[in-house]
Design an enzyme around this catalytic site. Structure first.
Site, PDB file in Angstrom:
ATOM      1  N   CYS A  23      45.423  28.168  38.545  1.00 53.01           N
ATOM      2  CA  CYS A  23      46.145  29.192  39.298  1.00 53.01           C
ATOM      3  C   CYS A  23      46.013  29.020  40.806  1.00 53.01           C
ATOM      4  CB  CYS A  23      45.709  30.594  38.864  1.00 53.01           C
ATOM      5  SG  CYS A  23      43.995  31.027  39.261  1.00 53.01           S
ATOM      6  N   HIS A  68      42.154  35.566  39.248  1.00 51.52           N
ATOM      7  CA  HIS A  68      43.483  34.992  39.036  1.00 51.52           C
ATOM      8  C   HIS A  68      44.353  35.270  40.249  1.00 51.52           C
ATOM      9  CE1 HIS A  68      46.630  33.181  36.661  1.00 51.52           C
ATOM     10  NE2 HIS A  68      47.444  34.188  36.931  1.00 51.52           N
ATOM     11  N   HIS A 122      53.138  31.639  38.652  1.00 52.97           N
ATOM     12  CA  HIS A 122      51.705  31.390  38.505  1.00 52.97           C
ATOM     13  C   HIS A 122      51.430  30.401  37.380  1.00 52.97           C
ATOM     14  CE1 HIS A 122      50.645  34.376  35.021  1.00 52.97           C
ATOM     15  NE2 HIS A 122      51.900  34.032  34.941  1.00 52.97           N
TER      16      HIS A 122
END
Length: 362
Positions: free
Chosen positions: A273, A321, A333
């Site tokens: 990510c 994240h 993402h």
């Protein structure tokens, strides 16, 4: 863009995401089951759904733990690279210092040899024996210069020796930190592999039909979270335009859609990510922290209502994240192992906050 168009685009994104999840290559959908007859069939289905929901939550927990460990790994890796570079710089200084010290010792040796050739008498004594007044005056100046030069030479030798000792001490300390960083990196890697292996084992124990229902449950949870976020009217409060660098970062990130997630990866074939978001902004000409936690800690924070394309949305209380906002309530993402870079609702996960890499740009 008007509110009506935003809702249409958001709805379209939701449909695309749902179709993407349901249309995974190799997925075979079972024929619709007949309506449950009165009795136990309906109750068995309900229990099965509850069991799958428990599996979904367990998988989410495992992959979250893997994400945290991935941040630890990335941070340790980045630090190890910096420490290794510092060790190399110190080693170069030590080599240069030794070469300089050898040169200074050679000069000192030459001076000593010259004194020996002069009969072993110091320059002052030889000067006093001179019978020529002018020679005496000229020689006095040379003696003072020689004394200053000798003192300077000895002083420089002493400083160089001290520098060498300091460089060696710094190098030893840096090597210890480097070794500690490598151990932290190895421990983080073990955590990642353990959590991912547990998640993959759990998923492998499901039947094909159960995996399909699990995918629908995951999408349903994301859709409900996104709907709740949009229901607050958040999009009506947003209207920020992307900067030129922001547009470049978004273009880079969206161009990676479909590429696999891989923990610790920064492209160009796979990403995690923060690898995706950092490389997107680096491609736009910005230096960037490597991990989602460092991005949260080091970049300028902005209110969610001020979010503009290119901003980074940080998720979960531990900042484990990150995704990049692309506009109209949507992020791009790299989700987790087993998934690919994709679009998702910005509110489909719990938002910790928003950071802006180009905060100084209007």
């Amino acid at each position: 863009m008007g509110t009506g168009k935003r809702w249409l685009l958001t709805a379209a994104v939701t449909v695309v995401c749902a179709v993407t999840v349901l249309a995974v290559p190799g997925t075979a959908f079972a024929a619709p089951a007949p309506p449950p007859s009165p009795g136990t069939t309906a109750s068995v289905t309900v229990v099965a759904d509850k069991d799958l929901e428990a599996v979904r939550k367990k998988l989410e927990k495992l992959y979250r733990a893997a994400a945290v460990a991935t941040d630890e790994y990335n941070a340790a890796d980045e630090k190890a690279q910096q420490q290794s570079a510092q060790v190399v710089r110190l080693a170069k200084k030590i080599v240069e210092g030794r070469e300089k010290l050898d040169e200074l010792k050679a000069l000192a040796g030459a001076a000593a040899a010259a004194q020996y050739r002069g009969g072993g008498l110091p320059p002052e004594a030889r000067l006093m024996l001179s019978e020529d007044p002018q020679e005496f005056l000229d020689g006095a100046g040379r003696v003072r210069q020689g004394q200053h030069a000798t003192k300077g030479l000895l002083g420089e030798m002493t400083r160089t020796q001290q520098d060498l000792e300091q460089y060696a001490q710094d190098a030893r300390a840096q090597m210890k930190r480097l070794e500690a960083g490598r151990k932290a990196k190895a421990e983080a890697q073990k955590k990642i592999e353990k959590k991912i292996a547990a998640a993959e084992k759990l998923e492998s124990e499901l039947e094909q039909e159960e995996r399909e229902r699990l995918a629908r449950l995951e999408q349903q949870a994301a859709d409900e979270a996104q709907a709740g976020w949009l229901g607050s009217g958040i999009l009506d409060e947003m209207g920020g335009e992307a900067t030129e660098q922001g547009r470049k970062a978004v273009a880079y990130a969206t161009a990676q859609i479909g590429k696999p997630y891989q923990w610790g990866a920064e492209g160009p074939k796979t990403y995690d990510c923060s690898g995706l978001t950092s490389q997107a902004w680096i491609s736009a000409g910005r230096s960037m922290p490597r991990t989602s936690q460092a991005q949260w800690e080091q970049l300028t924070r902005v209110d969610v209502t001020d979010m503009r394309p290119g901003d980074l949305v940080i998720y979960f209380d531990d900042a484990s994240h990150v995704g990049m906002y692309v506009g109209d309530g949507t992020i791009v993402h790299a989700p987790r192992p087993g998934r690919t870079v994709t679009l998702a609702g910005a509110g489909s996960m719990p938002i910790l906050g928003v950071v802006r890499p180009d905060a100084e740009e209007n």
